[in-house]
Design an enzyme around this catalytic site. Structure first.
Site, PDB file in Angstrom:
ATOM      1  N   GLY A  72       0.825  -1.205   0.000  1.00 58.67           N
ATOM      2  CA  GLY A  72       0.000   0.000   0.000  1.00 58.67           C
ATOM      3  C   GLY A  72       0.854   1.247   0.000  1.00 58.67           C
ATOM      4  N   GLU A  73       0.304   2.322  -0.558  1.00 57.17           N
ATOM      5  CA  GLU A  73       1.028   3.597  -0.615  1.00 57.17           C
ATOM      6  C   GLU A  73       0.017   4.703  -0.381  1.00 57.17           C
ATOM      7  OE1 GLU A  73       4.391   5.658  -0.687  1.00 57.17           O
ATOM      8  OE2 GLU A  73       4.595   3.750  -1.718  1.00 57.17           O
ATOM      9  N   GLY A  74      -0.110   5.134   0.870  1.00 54.20           N
ATOM     10  CA  GLY A  74      -1.078   6.168   1.203  1.00 54.20           C
ATOM     11  C   GLY A  74      -0.417   7.514   1.380  1.00 54.20           C
ATOM     12  N   GLY A  75      -1.239   8.507   1.732  1.00 54.48           N
ATOM     13  CA  GLY A  75      -0.722   9.845   1.945  1.00 54.48           C
ATOM     14  C   GLY A  75       0.202   9.929   3.142  1.00 54.48           C
ATOM     15  N   TYR A  76       0.096   8.952   4.054  1.00 52.41           N
ATOM     16  CA  TYR A  76       0.912   8.980   5.261  1.00 52.41           C
ATOM     17  C   TYR A  76       2.111   8.055   5.180  1.00 52.41           C
ATOM     18  CZ  TYR A  76      -2.921  11.524   7.437  1.00 52.41           C
ATOM     19  OH  TYR A  76      -3.859  12.460   7.740  1.00 52.41           O
ATOM     20  N   GLY A  77       2.353   7.445   4.046  1.00 47.12           N
ATOM     21  CA  GLY A  77       3.537   6.616   3.907  1.00 47.12           C
ATOM     22  C   GLY A  77       3.216   5.225   3.404  1.00 47.12           C
ATOM     23  N   LYS A 108       3.783  -0.266   8.719  1.00 46.18           N
ATOM     24  CA  LYS A 108       3.493   1.066   8.196  1.00 46.18           C
ATOM     25  C   LYS A 108       4.618   2.028   8.569  1.00 46.18           C
ATOM     26  CE  LYS A 108      -0.118   4.614   8.436  1.00 46.18           C
ATOM     27  NZ  LYS A 108      -1.428   4.923   9.021  1.00 46.18           N
ATOM     28  N   ASP A 135     -10.958  10.794  10.146  1.00 45.04           N
ATOM     29  CA  ASP A 135     -10.583  10.542   8.742  1.00 45.04           C
ATOM     30  C   ASP A 135     -11.216   9.237   8.259  1.00 45.04           C
ATOM     31  OD1 ASP A 135      -9.451  11.061   6.288  1.00 45.04           O
ATOM     32  OD2 ASP A 135      -7.497  10.233   6.790  1.00 45.04           O
TER      33      ASP A 135
END
Length: 607
Positions: free
Chosen positions: A332-337, A352, A446
């Site tokens: 996974g690649e989210g806005g938080y890393g 994470k 969120d």
């Protein structure tokens, strides 16, 4: 043909437009090529990682967005210009929320006689065909020519200037109901050149042999003098003064910002000089010790108290578990890393990376790492993600691994409606648990599809508590579960009242959950989903609204749940339901019962 011009309508498809420009250059070797473009402004603009309706943005954000759009259009036209190395090329563009009307305005303004169009649909428009000769060229291949304009030459080209201005003003009037990023009642007409030489008639020309495209783009970036704006309306002079005044203010603001940056750099240099001087007067041993101390202070974070049920791992174990963060383990690649799959103690886990203060992995830092640890270490619920361990030195969180991805992934794969309803019920239970925690309620802040994770059996877990807030509850006061903070979250899910006031309450989670319900039932992911569902219900069109990929919905009960979701999204916070009230959530409970009963009957028949 020496003095004639051939106009070429260009858009954003570089491959297609390149072929058409080269065709015109080859077939009209002596004519001046003129590129014309109508910029259609989107009603949406980037904002806080999502999108915001243009009409809701403040004036400063609007101005910045317009400037970026203008710069992008100029660069695009300069790129097209570079295709004709030895030809004289002019370029004009206009901003309008109707491409056909904008193009007709340009044709009348520039008195265009012939235009090359790369769109069959546009070339068929009668309003365009009666203005000038239309050459249809698709991907560099000539298709046809329309001479319909000959029937109407008495109506254009010979009119007085006052008539022409009146016509343009009439064509550019916009509806009062328009939501978008729109021009004033008159158009913005812009012509420009690479080297800023303005001809006597006010049209700026681009000399192809004098400057390469790269130099031209540099010139655009280094100077704001590449554009001349002409506005056609009765109040043209006043509008021009307003625009000039706005530009002057922008220029002054830019100068002040630059001065501030210079002062900040100078201050940093002075601080560095003082530090170096201090180092020079110390003995080597003391200087080395001081350097070590400052380095430790710079990189050290407050050590958190980690509860016994959460394990601590050194960075070396994390690197080994992920094969040194190999790309094949990235899940996974989210806005938080990024999130990696790994194996610790024989157990598959999700790792994470939050990466403190500018480290390569992630955009979050220690505060968010701390927030997740504090919240998840005190929260235990079957539908909230379980924190297994941490690596404090690198702000790394280790969770149970949930192999079926996010709820958004599930919807894209056609998750059955029975599972969707069960997941909604599970998440309502999780949020009720958070909001009823005593003496500190927890607001997630969120909630969205990508923060609801699914295990191998599609049982859901609520994750990503980096923006969660703990709020002191005072049972004797009415409005107590509230915290003032900077607006955060994801556009489309964010409570508009929180966005405007900064007051984060449990009702903010209710709003986001309402959006999630609408998305789960309809499969729509649009930012204006609330308005779409309201319109569908008004037209009694629920059947066409429900996501068919989920199977055959019980439409009556599904409609009741949609109405409950809209109530969650009510702008009046007190009108929203609460997660802890079973009465409020009766439509969801009924659907959950129907889904469970349906599965039981199916299982019994199979047996």
């Amino acid at each position: 043909m020496d003095q004639e011009e051939v106009h070429i309508a260009v858009g954003k498809n570089f491959k297609r437009e390149k072929a058409n420009i080269l065709w015109a250059a080859a077939n009209f070797p002596r004519a001046t090529l003129v590129l014309v473009n109508v910029h259609w402004p989107s009603k949406w603009m980037p904002f806080m990682g999502g999108e915001l309706l243009y009409k809701f943005a403040d004036e400063k954000e609007k101005e910045m967005h317009r400037d970026k759009q203008t710069e992008a259009t100029v660069k695009m036209l300069l790129q097209y210009k570079s295709l004709c190395d030895t030809r004289e090329v002019k370029a004009h563009y206009i901003t309008h929320d109707d491409i056909l009307v904008g193009l007709v305005n340009l044709i009348k303004k520039l008195k265009i006689k012939r235009i090359v169009i790369g769109s069959r649909k546009m070339a068929k428009q009668e309003e365009l065909r009666k203005c000038c000769q239309v050459w249809v060229v698709l991907n560099g291949k000539y298709m046809s020519t329309s001479n319909d304009y000959l029937k109407h030459t008495g109506n254009i080209g010979n009119r007085g200037s006052s008539d022409l201005l009146a016509s343009i003003h009439e064509l550019t009037q916009l509806s009062d109901e328009s939501d978008g990023y729109t021009t004033p009642p008159s158009d913005f007409y812009v012509s420009f050149q690479a080297d800023d030489i303005i001809s006597g008639d006010g049209v700026i020309q681009m000399e192809g042999a004098d400057q390469s495209a790269k130099e031209a783009e540099q010139g655009v970036e280094e100077s704001n003098a590449y554009e001349e704006v002409e506005i056609f309306s009765e109040e043209g002079a006043d509008k021009s003064d307003e625009i000039q005044s706005a530009r002057n203010i922008s220029e002054e603001a830019a100068k002040l910002m630059e001065e501030m940056k210079k002062l900040q750099r100078k201050l940093k240099d002075l601080q560095d000089e003082g530090y170096n001087h201090e180092q020079s007067i110390l003995s080597p041993r003391k200087g080395s010790a001081l350097l070590r101390e400052r380095t430790l202070l710079k990189n050290r974070y407050p050590k958190l108290h980690i509860p016994d049920h959460i394990s601590e791992f050194p960075m070396s174990r994390i690197e080994k578990a992920t094969n040194n963060f190999h790309s094949k383990n990235l899940i996974g690649e989210g806005g938080y890393g990024p999130v990696y799959k790994g194996k610790l103690g024989g157990v598959i886990v999700a790792i994470k990376m939050l990466g403190p203060h500018g480290k390569p992995h992630g955009k979050q830092g220690f505060p968010e790492f701390q927030q997740e640890v504090v919240v998840l270490s005190r929260t235990e619920h079957p539908h909230i993600v379980r924190l297994i361990g941490v690596c404090q030195e690198s702000c790394i969180l280790i969770y149970e691994h949930l192999p079926n991805g996010t709820l958004m992934d599930g919807l894209s794969k056609g998750l059955p409606w029975k599972d969707r309803i069960r997941i909604l019920a599970e998440q309502r239970s999780a949020l009720a648990h958070l909001h009823s925690s005593f003496p500190h309620a927890i607001i997630h802040a969120d909630l969205k599809l990508t923060n609801i994770l699914l295990d191998a059996g599609n049982v859901s877990r609520l994750g990503d508590f980096g923006t969660a807030r703990i709020v002191q509850m005072k049972p004797l006061e009415e409005d107590t579960v509230c915290r003032r903070t900077n607006p955060m979250g994801t556009m489309g899910y964010m409570d508009p009242i929180f966005f405007m006031t900064g007051e984060l309450t449990t009702e903010s989670d209710v709003y986001a959950f309402g959006v999630v319900i609408l998305q789960v039932l309809t499969g729509l992911l649009d930012l204006n989903i609330v308005e779409q569902v309201q319109e569908a219900l008004r037209r009694d069109a629920v059947h066409g609204l429900l996501d068919a990929s989920a199977g055959s919905w019980p439409e009556v009960q599904a409609e009741r749940l949609l109405r409950l979701a809209l109530k969650c999204c009510n702008l009046e916070r007190k009108q929203r339901p609460t997660f802890t009230s079973d009465t409020d959530w009766r439509p969801l409970d009924i659907l959950r019962t129907m889904a469970t009963a349906s599965k039981s009957r199916k299982w019994s028949r199979g047996k």
